[in-house]
Enzyme design. Structure first.
Site, PDB file in Angstrom:
ATOM      1  N   ASP A  15       5.187  11.815   9.070  1.00 18.79           N
ATOM      2  CA  ASP A  15       4.715  11.315  10.362  1.00 18.79           C
ATOM      3  C   ASP A  15       4.826   9.803  10.511  1.00 18.79           C
ATOM      4  O   ASP A  15       4.498   9.251  11.563  1.00 18.79           O
ATOM      5  CB  ASP A  15       3.267  11.756  10.617  1.00 18.79           C
ATOM      6  CG  ASP A  15       2.315  11.316   9.508  1.00 18.79           C
ATOM      7  OD1 ASP A  15       2.674  10.419   8.719  1.00 18.79           O
ATOM      8  OD2 ASP A  15       1.202  11.884   9.431  1.00 18.79           O
ATOM      9  N   GLY A  16       5.258   9.101   9.446  1.00 21.21           N
ATOM     10  CA  GLY A  16       5.422   7.657   9.532  1.00 21.21           C
ATOM     11  C   GLY A  16       4.125   6.869   9.480  1.00 21.21           C
ATOM     12  O   GLY A  16       4.116   5.658   9.707  1.00 21.21           O
ATOM     13  N   ARG A  65       2.685  -6.057   4.809  1.00 21.23           N
ATOM     14  CA  ARG A  65       3.220  -6.526   3.537  1.00 21.23           C
ATOM     15  C   ARG A  65       4.121  -7.740   3.771  1.00 21.23           C
ATOM     16  O   ARG A  65       4.767  -7.858   4.814  1.00 21.23           O
ATOM     17  CB  ARG A  65       4.020  -5.429   2.840  1.00 21.23           C
ATOM     18  CG  ARG A  65       3.261  -4.133   2.697  1.00 21.23           C
ATOM     19  CD  ARG A  65       3.881  -3.206   1.678  1.00 21.23           C
ATOM     20  NE  ARG A  65       5.209  -2.727   2.050  1.00 21.23           N
ATOM     21  CZ  ARG A  65       5.860  -1.790   1.339  1.00 21.23           C
ATOM     22  NH1 ARG A  65       5.318  -1.289   0.242  1.00 21.23           N
ATOM     23  NH2 ARG A  65       7.047  -1.374   1.718  1.00 21.23           N
ATOM     24  N   ASP A  79      14.584   3.452  -5.713  1.00 21.14           N
ATOM     25  CA  ASP A  79      14.250   2.919  -4.384  1.00 21.14           C
ATOM     26  C   ASP A  79      12.955   2.123  -4.407  1.00 21.14           C
ATOM     27  O   ASP A  79      12.602   1.483  -3.408  1.00 21.14           O
ATOM     28  CB  ASP A  79      14.168   4.048  -3.346  1.00 21.14           C
ATOM     29  CG  ASP A  79      13.163   5.124  -3.726  1.00 21.14           C
ATOM     30  OD1 ASP A  79      13.380   5.784  -4.759  1.00 21.14           O
ATOM     31  OD2 ASP A  79      12.163   5.308  -3.015  1.00 21.14           O
ATOM     32  N   ASN A  80      12.246   2.152  -5.527  1.00 20.34           N
ATOM     33  CA  ASN A  80      11.011   1.370  -5.670  1.00 20.34           C
ATOM     34  C   ASN A  80      11.206   0.181  -6.608  1.00 20.34           C
ATOM     35  O   ASN A  80      10.245  -0.322  -7.183  1.00 20.34           O
ATOM     36  CB  ASN A  80       9.878   2.251  -6.199  1.00 20.34           C
ATOM     37  CG  ASN A  80       9.480   3.343  -5.216  1.00 20.34           C
ATOM     38  OD1 ASN A  80       9.720   3.214  -4.019  1.00 20.34           O
ATOM     39  ND2 ASN A  80       8.898   4.404  -5.716  1.00 20.34           N
TER      40      ASN A  80
END
Length: 576
Positions: free
Chosen positions: A171-172, A229, A328-329
């Site tokens: 859901d973002g 962030r 990806d992290n």
């Protein structure tokens, strides 16, 4: 929808002052900007290929580094929970801006920032060692890049701001629980001196978000929240991998993105020349030499490898376990990024993982982090190699440099933690083994160790007295093992010639008294979910000075209570 903030929200929201490497200028010399006066410079969107489509339908995004998208999370009377004064200072923001009635609307994405240019980044990644293809910013939306008064580039990003083309089936959105953890740990890690993305502010959305935290078919509604962030870049290893994996015309994007990254974030590599003499033997033969001045991409890969090695060595030093070290992290800047199911060690257990998803194989457990870092660098290097930016010899050399950099940094850190003048592999190895056998609290033990005196007239039966609070419930045999270790340790201390007082000061400057234990986070979360943000603010102030004694705050250094071992506290899933 009211635009008025409760008096405790804007004016009483706690702030974090400066960490160890970020001294605030004097009040008179500080540049103080309103949000409308931010000096934006959107280089990522300007210089890199973008998605021609503008819809947020979950889809494969080809031949693009980003998709233009606006925040879309619904809000209803959003509230500012907390903000970081030191991050505001980096961005030259006037503290009064955080008192604005519209601030929670601007940093929930409900109102646009003047001059901003929002987008979501495209990237892929290996998840638990398996290529997962396109991932991307599924709930993070960059508001734009700014240039501060020191000519530094900083990117602002809202996490939990709504759907993007990369949201897949999600859901973002984000919940208050995970947002508090991300905010607190971003700032706590900075104060520990560990490279990290930062957090400017945290707002509640006023809406509920459904989450199945344990993947057991029992979702529940939780308060929604959005954290802002901040980093000089959120580029990841996977940002390059996705284009290399797609091949053909996308290989040129790998080069374009590498050129962009070096230009803006590693400019010293651009200015290298032959006079720098950065040529190294690979040890594979007399004629096997890697010349980093002849290939900027190889030099860049080596620097990324060394930054990553240094970062993970620092994690090991403070007992931090990331929990989800997928490619990806992994930040190309060597930052700690993406705070999900992280955890600081309580009882020392090398196999500790805070991620329930990682339990079957413990791929990302504490002891495996250095090797996973190397594996991830290898995958990043393969992406550059696929685009023919580096050769195999240069990739192997970067991996060698990762290994040697990690060992150098880790040994230096552990030597400082035990207060020795030189590294003693046997002594430190035996110490860690003893700690694992007796499940000794990692943070508290090293803090107490500075109380050991090199004085030779201490009776054997009193040698463990300074460590008594950490060596709980150990039998006679284990007491003997610890006593023998302390004897050897004291002998090593005696030969160093450093006074007990000086050594204690030095050790306490690298061994924190306070770390962000998961149960402390949970206590703050429990109160915040009831609308009381004071514990979030108190905890943040404590974590701002982790190496100080802070009289009156000793409860934040206590061992976890029994309730802390329940699911969802000591261990979490990737879902948030």
């Amino acid at each position: 929808m009211s635009t008025e903030l409760p008096p405790t929200t804007a004016t009483a929201a706690a702030t974090v002052t400066d960490g160890p490497d970020n001294q605030t200028p004097t009040e008179n010399s500080r540049v103080k900007l309103k949000l409308e006066d931010i000096n934006w410079d959107h280089s990522f969107v300007r210089e890199l290929p973008g998605d021609p489509l503008t819809d947020i339908t979950s889809r494969e995004v080809l031949h693009a580094c980003y998709s233009r998208v606006s925040p879309s999370a619904e809000v209803e009377n959003p509230q500012l929970v907390v903000w970081s004064e030191s991050v505001a200072d980096i961005l030259d923001l006037d503290p009064k801006e955080f008192e604005r009635p519209d601030f929670p609307y601007l940093f929930s994405g409900a109102s646009p920032l003047k001059g901003g240019l929002s987008y979501a980044q495209c990237y892929g990644g290996h998840q638990f060692g398996v290529w997962a293809d396109q991932l991307g910013d599924g709930r993070a939306i960059t508001l734009g890049e700014l240039i501060n008064s020191k000519s530094q580039r900083w990117e602002l990003q809202l996490k939990g701001a709504g759907k993007t083309p990369y949201s897949r089936f999600a859901d973002g959105l984000a919940v208050l629980r995970s947002s508090i953890r991300e905010f607190l740990c971003s700032e706590a890690m900075h104060s520990l001196g560990i490279p990290t993305t930062r957090a400017l502010c945290l707002v509640t959305t006023g809406k509920l978000v459904s989450r199945d935290m344990f993947y057991d078919g029992n979702p529940k509604d939780e308060p929604g929240a959005i954290v802002c962030r901040v980093a000089q870049s959120f580029l990841r290893f996977g940002s390059f991998q996705i284009h290399a994996k797609r091949g053909k015309e996308d290989l040129e994007i790998v080069k374009t993105l590498a050129d962009y990254t070096i230009k803006y974030h590693f400019p010293h590599i651009e200015s290298m020349n032959k006079s720098d003499s950065l040529s190294f033997s690979t040890g594979e033969g007399n004629n096997d030499v890697v010349d980093l001045t002849s290939n900027k991409y190889a030099a860049w890969l080596v620097e990324v490898a060394e930054r990553t090695a240094s970062l993970i060595a620092k994690w090991q030093g403070v007992g931090f376990t990331h929990g989800v070290l997928n490619t990806d992290n992994m930040s190309v800047l060597g930052l700690t990024i993406d705070y999900g199911p992280f955890g600081f060690l309580d009882a020392f257990d090398p196999s500790f993982t805070p991620n329930t998803t990682d339990l079957p194989g413990r791929r990302y457990c504490f002891a495996e982090q250095p090797d996973i870092g190397s594996w991830n660098i290898g995958q990043f290097g393969l992406a550059l190699s696929t685009a023919q930016l580096i050769n195999k010899k240069e990739l192997n050399y970067a991996l060698e440099r990762y290994g040697s950099k990690f060992m150098d940094e880790y040994q230096a850190i552990m030597t400082k933690k035990v207060g020795l003048s030189r590294y003693n592999k046997e002594l430190i190895g035996e110490l860690l083994n003893n700690m694992a056998v007796d499940k000794v609290d990692y943070t508290n033990f090293f803090r107490l160790l500075s109380n050991i005196k090199a004085d030779s007239d201490v009776l054997d039966k009193d040698l463990l007295v300074p460590l008594k609070a950490a060596l709980l419930d150990i039998g006679r045999e284990r007491k003997e093992a610890w006593t023998n270790w302390v004897k050897r340790y004291r002998a090593e201390l005696s030969s160093s010639g450093v006074s007990d007082e000086d050594r204690k000061v030095s050790m306490n400057s690298v061994n924190p008294k306070y770390v962000l234990r998961n149960y402390l986070c949970q206590s703050a979360i429990d109160m915040a979910e009831q609308g009381d943000f004071e514990e979030v603010r108190r905890l943040l102030k404590v974590m701002e000075k982790p190496f100080d004694d802070q009289p009156g705050m000793e409860r934040y250094a206590r061992l976890p209570p029994a309730w802390a071992y329940r699911p969802g506290v000591c261990m979490l899933s990737c879902s948030s």
